[in-house]
Design a protein around this motif. Structure first.
Motif, PDB file in Angstrom:
ATOM      1  N   MET A  29     -22.077   5.098  16.126  1.00  0.00           N
ATOM      2  CA  MET A  29     -20.950   4.376  15.555  1.00  0.00           C
ATOM      3  C   MET A  29     -20.385   5.202  14.405  1.00  0.00           C
ATOM      4  O   MET A  29     -21.124   5.657  13.541  1.00  0.00           O
ATOM      5  N   PRO A  30     -19.068   5.408  14.374  1.00  0.00           N
ATOM      6  CA  PRO A  30     -18.485   6.216  13.302  1.00  0.00           C
ATOM      7  C   PRO A  30     -18.579   5.499  11.952  1.00  0.00           C
ATOM      8  O   PRO A  30     -18.608   4.279  11.882  1.00  0.00           O
ATOM      9  N   THR A  31     -18.633   6.308  10.910  1.00  0.00           N
ATOM     10  CA  THR A  31     -18.649   5.730   9.574  1.00  0.00           C
ATOM     11  C   THR A  31     -17.236   5.268   9.219  1.00  0.00           C
ATOM     12  O   THR A  31     -16.252   5.710   9.813  1.00  0.00           O
ATOM     13  N   VAL A  32     -17.113   4.401   8.223  1.00  0.00           N
ATOM     14  CA  VAL A  32     -15.827   3.819   7.859  1.00  0.00           C
ATOM     15  C   VAL A  32     -14.764   4.886   7.605  1.00  0.00           C
ATOM     16  O   VAL A  32     -13.642   4.763   8.093  1.00  0.00           O
ATOM     17  N   PRO A  33     -15.042   5.983   6.846  1.00  0.00           N
ATOM     18  CA  PRO A  33     -13.983   6.968   6.608  1.00  0.00           C
ATOM     19  C   PRO A  33     -13.485   7.670   7.874  1.00  0.00           C
ATOM     20  O   PRO A  33     -12.405   8.232   7.885  1.00  0.00           O
ATOM     21  N   LEU A  34     -14.263   7.632   8.948  1.00  0.00           N
ATOM     22  CA  LEU A  34     -13.861   8.309  10.184  1.00  0.00           C
ATOM     23  C   LEU A  34     -13.095   7.408  11.143  1.00  0.00           C
ATOM     24  O   LEU A  34     -12.545   7.879  12.132  1.00  0.00           O
ATOM     25  N   ILE A  35     -13.041   6.124  10.870  1.00  0.00           N
ATOM     26  CA  ILE A  35     -12.360   5.195  11.760  1.00  0.00           C
ATOM     27  C   ILE A  35     -10.853   5.377  11.627  1.00  0.00           C
ATOM     28  O   ILE A  35     -10.315   5.410  10.526  1.00  0.00           O
ATOM     29  N   GLN A  36     -10.174   5.509  12.752  1.00  0.00           N
ATOM     30  CA  GLN A  36      -8.718   5.614  12.756  1.00  0.00           C
ATOM     31  C   GLN A  36      -8.146   4.370  13.429  1.00  0.00           C
ATOM     32  O   GLN A  36      -8.455   4.085  14.581  1.00  0.00           O
ATOM     33  N   LEU A  37      -7.339   3.631  12.698  1.00  0.00           N
ATOM     34  CA  LEU A  37      -6.742   2.416  13.231  1.00  0.00           C
ATOM     35  C   LEU A  37      -5.408   2.753  13.886  1.00  0.00           C
ATOM     36  O   LEU A  37      -4.693   3.641  13.420  1.00  0.00           O
ATOM     37  N   PRO A  38      -5.054   2.062  14.949  1.00  0.00           N
ATOM     38  CA  PRO A  38      -3.767   2.334  15.599  1.00  0.00           C
ATOM     39  C   PRO A  38      -2.606   1.902  14.702  1.00  0.00           C
ATOM     40  O   PRO A  38      -2.747   0.996  13.876  1.00  0.00           O
ATOM     41  N   LYS A  39      -1.455   2.573  14.867  1.00  0.00           N
ATOM     42  CA  LYS A  39      -0.263   2.199  14.113  1.00  0.00           C
ATOM     43  C   LYS A  39       0.225   0.845  14.625  1.00  0.00           C
ATOM     44  O   LYS A  39       0.322   0.609  15.827  1.00  0.00           O
ATOM     45  N   SER A  40       0.515  -0.053  13.690  1.00  0.00           N
ATOM     46  CA  SER A  40       0.936  -1.397  14.094  1.00  0.00           C
ATOM     47  C   SER A  40       2.414  -1.405  14.483  1.00  0.00           C
ATOM     48  O   SER A  40       3.190  -0.566  14.057  1.00  0.00           O
ATOM     49  N   ARG A  41       2.784  -2.404  15.275  1.00  0.00           N
ATOM     50  CA  ARG A  41       4.169  -2.522  15.748  1.00  0.00           C
ATOM     51  C   ARG A  41       5.013  -3.387  14.830  1.00  0.00           C
ATOM     52  O   ARG A  41       6.225  -3.391  14.941  1.00  0.00           O
ATOM     53  N   SER A  42       4.376  -4.149  13.946  1.00  0.00           N
ATOM     54  CA  SER A  42       5.128  -5.029  13.049  1.00  0.00           C
ATOM     55  C   SER A  42       4.310  -5.300  11.791  1.00  0.00           C
ATOM     56  O   SER A  42       3.106  -5.060  11.756  1.00  0.00           O
ATOM     57  N   ALA A  43       4.973  -5.815  10.768  1.00  0.00           N
ATOM     58  CA  ALA A  43       4.279  -6.170   9.528  1.00  0.00           C
ATOM     59  C   ALA A  43       3.256  -7.264   9.779  1.00  0.00           C
ATOM     60  O   ALA A  43       2.154  -7.232   9.223  1.00  0.00           O
ATOM     61  N   GLU A  44       3.588  -8.219  10.629  1.00  0.00           N
ATOM     62  CA  GLU A  44       2.659  -9.313  10.929  1.00  0.00           C
ATOM     63  C   GLU A  44       1.402  -8.788  11.620  1.00  0.00           C
ATOM     64  O   GLU A  44       0.286  -9.182  11.273  1.00  0.00           O
ATOM     65  N   GLU A  45       1.581  -7.893  12.573  1.00  0.00           N
ATOM     66  CA  GLU A  45       0.431  -7.315  13.267  1.00  0.00           C
ATOM     67  C   GLU A  45      -0.449  -6.537  12.289  1.00  0.00           C
ATOM     68  O   GLU A  45      -1.677  -6.605  12.347  1.00  0.00           O
ATOM     69  N   PHE A  46       0.176  -5.814  11.344  1.00  0.00           N
ATOM     70  CA  PHE A  46      -0.576  -5.073  10.338  1.00  0.00           C
ATOM     71  C   PHE A  46      -1.394  -6.019   9.460  1.00  0.00           C
ATOM     72  O   PHE A  46      -2.560  -5.756   9.169  1.00  0.00           O
ATOM     73  N   GLU A  47      -0.808  -7.142   9.052  1.00  0.00           N
ATOM     74  CA  GLU A  47      -1.527  -8.124   8.236  1.00  0.00           C
ATOM     75  C   GLU A  47      -2.713  -8.715   8.994  1.00  0.00           C
ATOM     76  O   GLU A  47      -3.791  -8.904   8.422  1.00  0.00           O
TER      77      GLU A  47
END
Length: 56
Positions: free
Chosen positions: A1-19
């Motif tokens: 399992m990757p450590t927290v600094p190595l995790i890459q989150l996908p770019k969100s499509r909207s502000a609501e999705e990001f929240e």
């Protein structure tokens, strides 16, 4: 399992999705349930997420 600094989150499509994604990450990190505060267009005084146990 990757450590927290190595995790890459996908770019969100909207502000609501990001929240929602941020609430999920914070919930997993702190073991406290986070939720969106209010809805789009409502006066929120800059607050986007809160501990969901504090919601009425």
């Amino acid at each position: 399992m990757p450590t927290v600094p190595l995790i890459q989150l996908p770019k969100s499509r909207s502000a609501e999705e990001f929240e929602i994604m941020c609430a999920d990450v914070l919930t997993m990190m702190y073991n406290i349930s986070f939720a969106q505060y209010g809805r789009q267009g409502q006066k929120q005084n800059g607050i986007d997420l809160i501990d969901s146990s504090t919601q009425p």
